[in-house]
Design an enzyme around this catalytic site. Structure first.
Site, PDB file in Angstrom:
ATOM      1  N   GLU A  56       0.851  -1.196   0.000  1.00 27.26           N
ATOM      2  CA  GLU A  56       0.000   0.000   0.000  1.00 27.26           C
ATOM      3  C   GLU A  56       0.887   1.245   0.000  1.00 27.26           C
ATOM      4  OE1 GLU A  56      -3.140  -0.164  -0.457  1.00 27.26           O
ATOM      5  OE2 GLU A  56      -3.637  -2.220   0.105  1.00 27.26           O
ATOM      6  N   CYS A 120      -7.418  -1.525   8.454  1.00 25.61           N
ATOM      7  CA  CYS A 120      -6.077  -1.555   7.858  1.00 25.61           C
ATOM      8  C   CYS A 120      -5.656  -0.140   7.450  1.00 25.61           C
ATOM      9  CB  CYS A 120      -6.041  -2.492   6.650  1.00 25.61           C
ATOM     10  SG  CYS A 120      -6.214  -4.235   7.090  1.00 25.61           S
TER      11      CYS A 120
END
Length: 180
Positions: A56, A120
């Site tokens: 990410e 998350c």
């Protein structure tokens, strides 16, 4: 699995399980940064939608509407009131992805700019905010779908070692530029 494998000798690895609870994240992440003053924190989360190991690039501040494991959701629907909408990791995820993919592990590594606006993403943003970008987040698929614990452990080991290498080299450049 990563705890069993470890990292290179000059790295102290601390592994924590972070509950899927907004208020715990807001308390725990700053406390861990304060306790360890780490060079880097790498968060790992399971995504039922993931079929690859996903790096990410950034965390998002707003849009948190889903209830956590305590049936709680922040009233503001954000991580840090007044914080920037998005914070990028200082780690060059494209470089890390290319390097890890070139190692020929039996795991596919990809890049994402959206960690999902749930715990998350909330954890990632909180950590990025706390560390001025010295955090990373890796989404992994559920065990066996398609990777084993051993495959994921080896992939995480390679990813974190590449992240540390990229971080060390980018800091060398920053230091060098300041000296001239």
């Amino acid at each position: 699995e990563l705890e069993k494998l470890g990292l290179r000798d000059d790295v102290d690895l601390h592994v924590y399980e972070v509950p899927v609870e907004y208020q715990t994240v807001q308390r725990l992440i700053p406390a861990l940064w304060k306790k360890h003053s780490p060079q880097l924190v790498v968060h790992v989360g399971v995504s039922g939608m993931a079929t690859t190991v996903t790096l990410e690039k950034c965390g998002h501040n707003v849009g948190y509407k889903g209830l956590d494991n305590c049936r709680f959701c922040p009233g503001s629907q954000c991580c840090v009131e007044g914080g920037p909408e998005c914070i990028d990791s200082i780690i060059d995820m494209d470089t890390v992805c290319k390097r890890v993919s070139a190692l020929g592990l039996d795991v596919t590594v990809t890049i994402s700019k959206d960690a999902g606006r749930y715990l998350c993403d909330f954890t990632y943003y909180t950590s990025l905010y706390q560390s001025r970008g010295r955090s990373a987040f890796v989404h992994v698929p559920p065990l066996g779908k398609p990777y084993t614990a051993e495959q994921l452990g080896r992939a995480l080991q390679a990813i974190i070692e590449e992240m540390l290498d990229v971080l060390e080299h980018s800091e060398d450049k920053i230091t060098c530029q300041h000296e001239h």
